[in-house]
Design a protein around this motif. Sequence first.
Motif, PDB file in Angstrom:
ATOM      1  N   GLY A  93     -13.059  18.960   5.149  1.00  0.00           N
ATOM      2  CA  GLY A  93     -14.087  17.935   5.030  1.00  0.00           C
ATOM      3  C   GLY A  93     -14.318  17.421   3.617  1.00  0.00           C
ATOM      4  O   GLY A  93     -15.008  16.418   3.427  1.00  0.00           O
ATOM      5  N   THR A  94     -13.742  18.083   2.620  1.00  0.00           N
ATOM      6  CA  THR A  94     -13.907  17.626   1.242  1.00  0.00           C
ATOM      7  C   THR A  94     -12.852  16.573   0.914  1.00  0.00           C
ATOM      8  O   THR A  94     -11.748  16.589   1.457  1.00  0.00           O
ATOM      9  N   LEU A  95     -13.200  15.662   0.020  1.00  0.00           N
ATOM     10  CA  LEU A  95     -12.311  14.563  -0.324  1.00  0.00           C
ATOM     11  C   LEU A  95     -11.130  15.060  -1.151  1.00  0.00           C
ATOM     12  O   LEU A  95     -11.286  15.872  -2.068  1.00  0.00           O
ATOM     13  N   PHE A  96      -9.942  14.575  -0.830  1.00  0.00           N
ATOM     14  CA  PHE A  96      -8.739  14.903  -1.583  1.00  0.00           C
ATOM     15  C   PHE A  96      -8.912  14.470  -3.041  1.00  0.00           C
ATOM     16  O   PHE A  96      -9.325  13.336  -3.317  1.00  0.00           O
ATOM     17  N   GLN A  97      -8.595  15.342  -3.972  1.00  0.00           N
ATOM     18  CA  GLN A  97      -8.833  15.072  -5.389  1.00  0.00           C
ATOM     19  C   GLN A  97      -7.569  14.812  -6.201  1.00  0.00           C
ATOM     20  O   GLN A  97      -7.650  14.334  -7.335  1.00  0.00           O
ATOM     21  N   GLY A  98      -6.425  15.119  -5.646  1.00  0.00           N
ATOM     22  CA  GLY A  98      -5.200  15.067  -6.432  1.00  0.00           C
ATOM     23  C   GLY A  98      -4.495  13.727  -6.388  1.00  0.00           C
ATOM     24  O   GLY A  98      -5.085  12.674  -6.112  1.00  0.00           O
ATOM     25  N   PHE A  99      -3.188  13.778  -6.667  1.00  0.00           N
ATOM     26  CA  PHE A  99      -2.343  12.599  -6.669  1.00  0.00           C
ATOM     27  C   PHE A  99      -1.134  12.873  -5.788  1.00  0.00           C
ATOM     28  O   PHE A  99      -0.811  14.028  -5.504  1.00  0.00           O
ATOM     29  N   VAL A 100      -0.469  11.820  -5.335  1.00  0.00           N
ATOM     30  CA  VAL A 100       0.718  11.947  -4.491  1.00  0.00           C
ATOM     31  C   VAL A 100       1.921  11.442  -5.291  1.00  0.00           C
ATOM     32  O   VAL A 100       1.996  10.257  -5.618  1.00  0.00           O
ATOM     33  N   ALA A 101       2.826  12.352  -5.615  1.00  0.00           N
ATOM     34  CA  ALA A 101       3.932  12.010  -6.530  1.00  0.00           C
ATOM     35  C   ALA A 101       4.770  10.847  -6.023  1.00  0.00           C
ATOM     36  O   ALA A 101       5.158   9.966  -6.799  1.00  0.00           O
ATOM     37  N   ALA A 102       5.055  10.810  -4.722  1.00  0.00           N
ATOM     38  CA  ALA A 102       5.896   9.740  -4.182  1.00  0.00           C
ATOM     39  C   ALA A 102       5.252   8.374  -4.375  1.00  0.00           C
ATOM     40  O   ALA A 102       5.944   7.377  -4.643  1.00  0.00           O
TER      41      ALA A 102
ATOM     42  N   VAL B 281       0.863  -1.188   0.000  1.00  0.00           N
ATOM     43  CA  VAL B 281       0.000   0.000   0.000  1.00  0.00           C
ATOM     44  C   VAL B 281       0.888   1.223   0.000  1.00  0.00           C
ATOM     45  O   VAL B 281       1.693   1.429   0.912  1.00  0.00           O
ATOM     46  N   LYS B 282       0.759   2.041  -1.045  1.00  0.00           N
ATOM     47  CA  LYS B 282       1.556   3.254  -1.160  1.00  0.00           C
ATOM     48  C   LYS B 282       0.732   4.428  -0.606  1.00  0.00           C
ATOM     49  O   LYS B 282      -0.455   4.523  -0.850  1.00  0.00           O
ATOM     50  N   GLY B 283       1.383   5.338   0.091  1.00  0.00           N
ATOM     51  CA  GLY B 283       0.663   6.467   0.673  1.00  0.00           C
ATOM     52  C   GLY B 283       0.118   6.130   2.049  1.00  0.00           C
ATOM     53  O   GLY B 283       0.426   5.086   2.634  1.00  0.00           O
ATOM     54  N   SER B 284      -0.725   7.019   2.580  1.00  0.00           N
ATOM     55  CA  SER B 284      -1.244   6.867   3.941  1.00  0.00           C
ATOM     56  C   SER B 284      -2.446   7.783   4.121  1.00  0.00           C
ATOM     57  O   SER B 284      -2.669   8.703   3.324  1.00  0.00           O
ATOM     58  N   PRO B 285      -3.223   7.572   5.179  1.00  0.00           N
ATOM     59  CA  PRO B 285      -4.312   8.517   5.467  1.00  0.00           C
ATOM     60  C   PRO B 285      -3.799   9.943   5.662  1.00  0.00           C
ATOM     61  O   PRO B 285      -4.472  10.911   5.296  1.00  0.00           O
ATOM     62  N   GLU B 286      -2.591  10.061   6.228  1.00  0.00           N
ATOM     63  CA  GLU B 286      -2.016  11.397   6.441  1.00  0.00           C
ATOM     64  C   GLU B 286      -1.714  12.091   5.115  1.00  0.00           C
ATOM     65  O   GLU B 286      -1.819  13.316   4.998  1.00  0.00           O
ATOM     66  N   ALA B 287      -1.336  11.296   4.114  1.00  0.00           N
ATOM     67  CA  ALA B 287      -1.086  11.845   2.771  1.00  0.00           C
ATOM     68  C   ALA B 287      -2.377  12.048   2.001  1.00  0.00           C
ATOM     69  O   ALA B 287      -2.356  12.562   0.879  1.00  0.00           O
ATOM     70  N   LEU B 288      -3.498  11.592   2.592  1.00  0.00           N
ATOM     71  CA  LEU B 288      -4.855  11.731   2.046  1.00  0.00           C
ATOM     72  C   LEU B 288      -5.153  10.788   0.880  1.00  0.00           C
ATOM     73  O   LEU B 288      -6.219  10.870   0.271  1.00  0.00           O
ATOM     74  N   LEU B 289      -4.207   9.885   0.574  1.00  0.00           N
ATOM     75  CA  LEU B 289      -4.422   8.945  -0.520  1.00  0.00           C
ATOM     76  C   LEU B 289      -3.622   7.675  -0.277  1.00  0.00           C
ATOM     77  O   LEU B 289      -2.434   7.734   0.043  1.00  0.00           O
TER      78      LEU B 289
END
Length: 266
Positions: free
Chosen positions: A245-254, A199-207
Amino acid sequence: MTIDEFFQHLWHDYTAMTPQAKRIHDALIEDGETIVNDHVAFRTFDRGPITLAALEPQLLALGYTPLEPYDFEAKYLRAWGYLPPQQDQPRVFLSELKCDELSLESQAVIDRLVAQIDPDSVNTPEILWSGRLWEAPTFDEYRLLMGESEYAAWLSIIGLRANHFTISVNHLTHYDTVEKLLEKVESLGLKINESGGRVKGSPEALLEQGSTLADRQPFTFADGQVEEIATCYYEFAKRYPKADGTLFQGFVAASADKIFDSTKMS
C-alpha cells in the motif's frame, strides 16, 4: 543550507538553461494545479574530484539517504537513487560515466577537463549547480565524445547542474495521467521524447514517466566554433502503490535509460 534553499538555487540555474520548464510550470499553475517536484537528476564523470562518491556527501549533509544502485550497461553509466529526509521533498538521482569503458582518446579528453577542477569546489552544495568547471572542449573533442557517449559530450560542454526536474503527476488534478500531461505540454508547442514510447514504464512497474526533448542554446567551443547544443529537459512521473500500500519510491532502470535520450541531438 536547507533543502528548500538548495532547490531554489537549483531551480534558478535549471530554468536559465531550460526556458521550457518555466513555461510548463506557469501554464499548469494557471490551470489551478499545484506543482510538486518528484525528483531531480545530475550527471558526472567517475574521474577527478567530481565522482559520484565525491558528490554524495553534499546530499547526505542535506539529510538524504542512499536508496539503491542502478546500472546502464549500454550507456556506460552507474547511478544511485537517494531519498529525502521528508516524504514531501524531492528524490535525487545521481549518475556517473564509467570512463574506463570509452576509448583511450576519449578518456584523455575527459582527464584533461577534470584536471582543471579545483578539488575544494566539491566541498560545498554549490558544486551541484556550478556548471562547467573547466574550459570548453574543442568542437572536435566534443564530436569525439559524442561518437562514443552522448552523455560524455553533453557533460563536457554543459557541466554540473540538474539536467532535469520532474513534475509529480500524482499531485495533479486535471492532468492525472502522464499522457494527459504530455498532451498539455505539446499544446504549448513543445516536443516530447518518444524514445521507448511516449510513456515509459507501466502501473505494473509501479512507475510511469515521460519527458520533453531538451531545450537548446548556442555554446562557444575552445576553437571558437559556435554550435547549438541540447541543454536540459522537464520530466513527468506517476508513481503507483506497492503490495503493502505504500507508494513506490525508486526508479526503473529500463525507463530511465530512455529518459536519458531527452538530451540527444538527433
